[in-house]
Design an enzyme around this catalytic site. Structure first.
Site, PDB file in Angstrom:
ATOM      1  N   HIS A 229       0.836  -1.199   0.000  1.00 31.32           N
ATOM      2  CA  HIS A 229       0.000   0.000   0.000  1.00 31.32           C
ATOM      3  C   HIS A 229       0.878   1.259   0.000  1.00 31.32           C
ATOM      4  O   HIS A 229       2.102   1.174   0.219  1.00 31.32           O
ATOM      5  CB  HIS A 229      -0.946   0.019   1.202  1.00 31.32           C
ATOM      6  CG  HIS A 229      -0.265  -0.031   2.536  1.00 31.32           C
ATOM      7  ND1 HIS A 229       0.418   1.016   3.074  1.00 31.32           N
ATOM      8  CD2 HIS A 229      -0.157  -1.031   3.441  1.00 31.32           C
ATOM      9  CE1 HIS A 229       0.904   0.681   4.248  1.00 31.32           C
ATOM     10  NE2 HIS A 229       0.584  -0.566   4.494  1.00 31.32           N
ATOM     11  N   ALA A 230       0.225   2.379  -0.249  1.00 28.75           N
ATOM     12  CA  ALA A 230       0.874   3.688  -0.112  1.00 28.75           C
ATOM     13  C   ALA A 230      -0.040   4.545   0.757  1.00 28.75           C
ATOM     14  O   ALA A 230      -1.199   4.186   1.002  1.00 28.75           O
ATOM     15  CB  ALA A 230       1.067   4.344  -1.481  1.00 28.75           C
TER      16      ALA A 230
END
Ligand code: TYD
Length: 136
Positions: free
Chosen positions: A53-54
């Site tokens: 994820h970011a």
């Protein structure tokens, strides 16, 4: 979001080295953000993949408090792998950087100091959406 791989940096955590052992200290001047949350990954199976994820908002510092693991960071254009295996090294990940964590050694502990409290709305968990977000 203009953050690039070159914004992902290793921070050397000052430490006091004595015969009695080592003591590492993180004071606020070291970090470009204030800490609002601390969490840690432990008992991670060696074949597990974490991250993926970011963050739109959150900045974080990852530290291998014990053992080792690999962090893959990606700015939408390029990616690199950084192995963390020393409690006196912190990996600074700014917002807008995709990260994956894998290859945990037995007993590894990944400490995360985060600039924000937990808010699922500021996560990007789909790599295609991340690429759109970055315009890459
Ligand atoms: P996740 O972000 O997927 O972990 P990782 O990036 O290490 O693979 O989070 C796993 C679960 O834990 C998910 O259900 C969200 C929850 N969680 C919290 O409740 N609070 C937190 O601070 C974090 C980081 C995760």
């Amino acid at each position: 979001m203009k953050t690039k791989l070159s914004d992902v940096v290793i921070i050397n955590i000052p430490n006091v080295h004595e015969k009695r052992g080592k003591l590492a200290v993180l004071e606020k001047e070291i970090l470009p953000f204030g800490i609002n949350r601390v969490y840690y990954l432990y008992d991670v199976p060696s074949d597990a993949f974490r991250g993926g994820h970011a963050h739109k908002e959150q900045e974080s510092l990852l530290i291998a408090l014990s053992g080792s693991f690999d962090v893959i960071v990606d700015d939408g254009w390029n990616r690199k792998i950084i192995s963390l295996n020393k409690p006196k090294k912190g990996l600074l990940i700014p917002k807008g950087i995709w990260r994956e964590i894998e290859n945990f050694s037995a007993g590894a502990v990944c400490l995360v100091l985060a600039s924000t409290v937990y808010n699922e709305n500021e996560y990007i968990r789909d790599y295609k959406k991340f690429k759109l977000f970055k315009g890459s």
